[in-house]
Structures are given as C-alpha cells and as structure tokens.
Design a protein around this motif. Structure first.
Motif, mmCIF file in Angstrom:
data_model
loop_
_atom_site.group_PDB
_atom_site.id
_atom_site.type_symbol
_atom_site.label_atom_id
_atom_site.label_comp_id
_atom_site.label_asym_id
_atom_site.label_seq_id
_atom_site.Cartn_x
_atom_site.Cartn_y
_atom_site.Cartn_z
ATOM 1 N N PRO A 82 0.964 -1.324 -0.007
ATOM 2 C CA PRO A 82 -0.057 -0.104 -0.015
ATOM 3 C C PRO A 82 0.607 1.023 -0.029
ATOM 4 O O PRO A 82 0.442 2.381 -0.461
ATOM 5 C CB PRO A 82 -0.765 -0.183 1.480
ATOM 6 N N GLN A 83 1.997 1.070 0.276
ATOM 7 C CA GLN A 83 2.948 2.392 0.391
ATOM 8 C C GLN A 83 3.105 2.797 -1.123
ATOM 9 O O GLN A 83 3.604 4.045 -1.242
ATOM 10 C CB GLN A 83 4.264 2.065 0.954
ATOM 11 N N ASN A 84 2.849 2.003 -2.143
ATOM 12 C CA ASN A 84 2.876 2.440 -3.280
ATOM 13 C C ASN A 84 1.723 3.225 -3.835
ATOM 14 O O ASN A 84 1.730 3.775 -5.077
ATOM 15 C CB ASN A 84 3.108 1.289 -4.405
ATOM 16 N N LYS A 85 0.809 3.008 -3.210
ATOM 17 C CA LYS A 85 -0.514 3.900 -3.285
ATOM 18 C C LYS A 85 -1.205 3.430 -4.918
ATOM 19 O O LYS A 85 -1.477 4.159 -5.575
ATOM 20 C CB LYS A 85 -0.720 5.089 -3.206
ATOM 21 N N SER A 86 -1.018 2.335 -5.018
ATOM 22 C CA SER A 86 -1.535 1.696 -6.383
ATOM 23 C C SER A 86 -3.089 1.656 -6.351
ATOM 24 O O SER A 86 -3.634 1.252 -5.547
ATOM 25 C CB SER A 86 -0.868 0.306 -6.742
ATOM 26 N N VAL A 87 -3.645 2.234 -7.439
ATOM 27 C CA VAL A 87 -4.985 2.326 -7.430
ATOM 28 C C VAL A 87 -5.602 1.084 -8.117
ATOM 29 O O VAL A 87 -5.344 0.879 -9.279
ATOM 30 C CB VAL A 87 -5.465 3.511 -8.286
ATOM 31 N N ILE A 88 -6.662 0.439 -7.514
ATOM 32 C CA ILE A 88 -7.215 -1.033 -7.871
ATOM 33 C C ILE A 88 -8.186 -0.202 -8.951
ATOM 34 O O ILE A 88 -8.802 0.622 -9.067
ATOM 35 C CB ILE A 88 -7.889 -1.413 -6.796
ATOM 36 N N THR A 89 -8.267 -1.180 -9.855
ATOM 37 C CA THR A 89 -9.316 -0.930 -11.223
ATOM 38 C C THR A 89 -10.262 -2.074 -11.016
ATOM 39 O O THR A 89 -9.912 -3.213 -10.793
ATOM 40 C CB THR A 89 -8.678 -1.115 -12.477
ATOM 41 N N LEU A 90 -11.566 -1.910 -11.472
ATOM 42 C CA LEU A 90 -12.464 -2.791 -11.553
ATOM 43 C C LEU A 90 -12.596 -3.688 -12.797
ATOM 44 O O LEU A 90 -12.136 -3.117 -13.937
ATOM 45 C CB LEU A 90 -14.116 -2.005 -11.636
ATOM 46 N N ASP A 91 -12.879 -4.764 -12.619
ATOM 47 C CA ASP A 91 -12.726 -5.920 -13.553
ATOM 48 C C ASP A 91 -14.250 -5.846 -14.447
ATOM 49 O O ASP A 91 -15.164 -5.482 -13.851
ATOM 50 C CB ASP A 91 -12.450 -7.300 -13.316
ATOM 51 N N ASN A 92 -14.198 -6.379 -15.588
ATOM 52 C CA ASN A 92 -15.359 -6.507 -16.068
ATOM 53 C C ASN A 92 -15.703 -8.066 -16.476
ATOM 54 O O ASN A 92 -15.042 -8.668 -16.982
ATOM 55 C CB ASN A 92 -15.506 -5.781 -17.512
ATOM 56 N N PRO A 93 -16.774 -8.496 -15.820
ATOM 57 C CA PRO A 93 -17.839 -7.993 -14.938
ATOM 58 C C PRO A 93 -17.215 -7.528 -13.758
ATOM 59 O O PRO A 93 -16.321 -8.040 -13.271
ATOM 60 C CB PRO A 93 -19.008 -8.760 -14.690
ATOM 61 N N SER A 94 -17.841 -6.439 -13.008
ATOM 62 C CA SER A 94 -17.275 -5.907 -11.742
ATOM 63 C C SER A 94 -17.504 -6.753 -10.320
ATOM 64 O O SER A 94 -17.819 -6.224 -9.345
ATOM 65 C CB SER A 94 -17.894 -4.410 -11.637
ATOM 66 N N LEU A 95 -17.186 -7.982 -10.516
ATOM 67 C CA LEU A 95 -17.298 -8.869 -9.299
ATOM 68 C C LEU A 95 -15.667 -9.023 -8.608
ATOM 69 O O LEU A 95 -15.813 -9.493 -7.593
ATOM 70 C CB LEU A 95 -17.814 -10.237 -9.638
ATOM 71 N N THR A 96 -14.820 -8.828 -9.367
ATOM 72 C CA THR A 96 -13.401 -8.499 -8.822
ATOM 73 C C THR A 96 -12.861 -7.193 -9.074
ATOM 74 O O THR A 96 -13.362 -6.376 -10.134
ATOM 75 C CB THR A 96 -12.775 -9.643 -9.358
ATOM 76 N N CYS A 97 -11.675 -6.921 -8.428
ATOM 77 C CA CYS A 97 -11.060 -5.635 -8.863
ATOM 78 C C CYS A 97 -9.481 -6.131 -9.007
ATOM 79 O O CYS A 97 -9.145 -7.238 -8.425
ATOM 80 C CB CYS A 97 -11.318 -4.621 -8.028
ATOM 81 N N THR A 98 -8.854 -5.460 -9.630
ATOM 82 C CA THR A 98 -7.353 -5.772 -9.740
ATOM 83 C C THR A 98 -6.283 -4.612 -9.644
ATOM 84 O O THR A 98 -6.500 -3.437 -9.895
ATOM 85 C CB THR A 98 -7.307 -6.288 -11.157
#
Length: 138
Positions: A82-98
């Motif tokens: 988390p110290q890198n503050k990488s922003v999670i993106t929603l997957d399609n379909p939006s049941l998971t995120c990456t």
C-alpha cells in the motif's frame, strides 16, 4: 557456546519484532454521502454493480452492490504494498478488482483476496443507506 546461543536468539527475536512500516492502507477520514438516484451511482441499481469515486479515502472509494442487496465500500488503494498507493481497477464484470501494478485480485462481495500476490483483504468502510441516500464513513 551460551554467548553464541544468546546472540542467535536475540537476532531471531529482533527479526520478529521488526514489522514493515507502511504494510497497511493508512487510516484517513472518510465521510461520503450521495443520493442513490445520482447518475454517478447508476451501476449500483443492480447486484454486482460497482463504481469508483475519486477524491475519497487514500486512493478513491469503490462502492459495490452485493448480491444480497446490501452495499460494500472499499478503499481503492491496493493492500498489496500500500505504500506504493497503486489504484485498484474494476474488472469486467465488476465482481472482482485488480491491482494493475502487481496483478493481485480481490472479490468485491467481501473484499477477500483471490489471486496472488494479494494476501490481505481490501480496506472496508461502513455503509449506511437511509432515505435513498448512501453514507460511507469510518
């Protein structure tokens, strides 16, 4: 011999006592409120819908409509490094995120990790719905 054993024991204990700093998503104040009828939240009208809102939490706010009809809110900051503050993106379909930096994945239904190198769950916030408004806080 006893001196060597004492030194080895001290080294082993010092390794366990030292934790990594910055290995968790920081606590920041979150006070979000919006009408569910707002077009920005249209995806939340159906179970499995999700939206990302910038400007809240550490890296943004992920709102998700659970299959049971409730809502979940997570910080969009990846809990993997988390110290890198990488922003999670929603997957399609939006049941998971990456996490695009590491490839780690999480399930939005409960925030649990589903693909390595993720081992920690997403940072979750409290969600309340009243009078057709959604409130997110910590």
């Amino acid at each position: 011999m006893i001196k060597k054993l004492g030194i080895i024991t001290a080294l082993i204990l010092s390794c366990f006592a030292c934790g990594k700093t910055g290995d968790y998503v920081p606590n920041v104040s979150v006070n979000f409120q919006m009408a569910l009828a707002n077009p920005a939240l249209n995806a939340l009208h159906n179970p499995g819908g999700a939206v990302v809102l910038k400007g809240y939490g550490v890296a943004g706010l992920i709102l998700f409509r659970r299959s049971g009809g409730g809502y979940a809110a997570y910080d969009a900051c990846s809990p993997y490094l988390p110290q890198n503050k990488s922003v999670i993106t929603l997957d399609n379909p939006s049941l998971t995120c990456t996490d695009p930096a590491s490839g780690a994945k999480w399930l939005l239904e409960d925030g649990s990790p589903v693909k390595a190198p993720a081992v920690k769950s997403l940072k979750e916030y409290t969600v309340n719905v009243s009078n057709f408004e959604i409130f997110v806080s910590n």
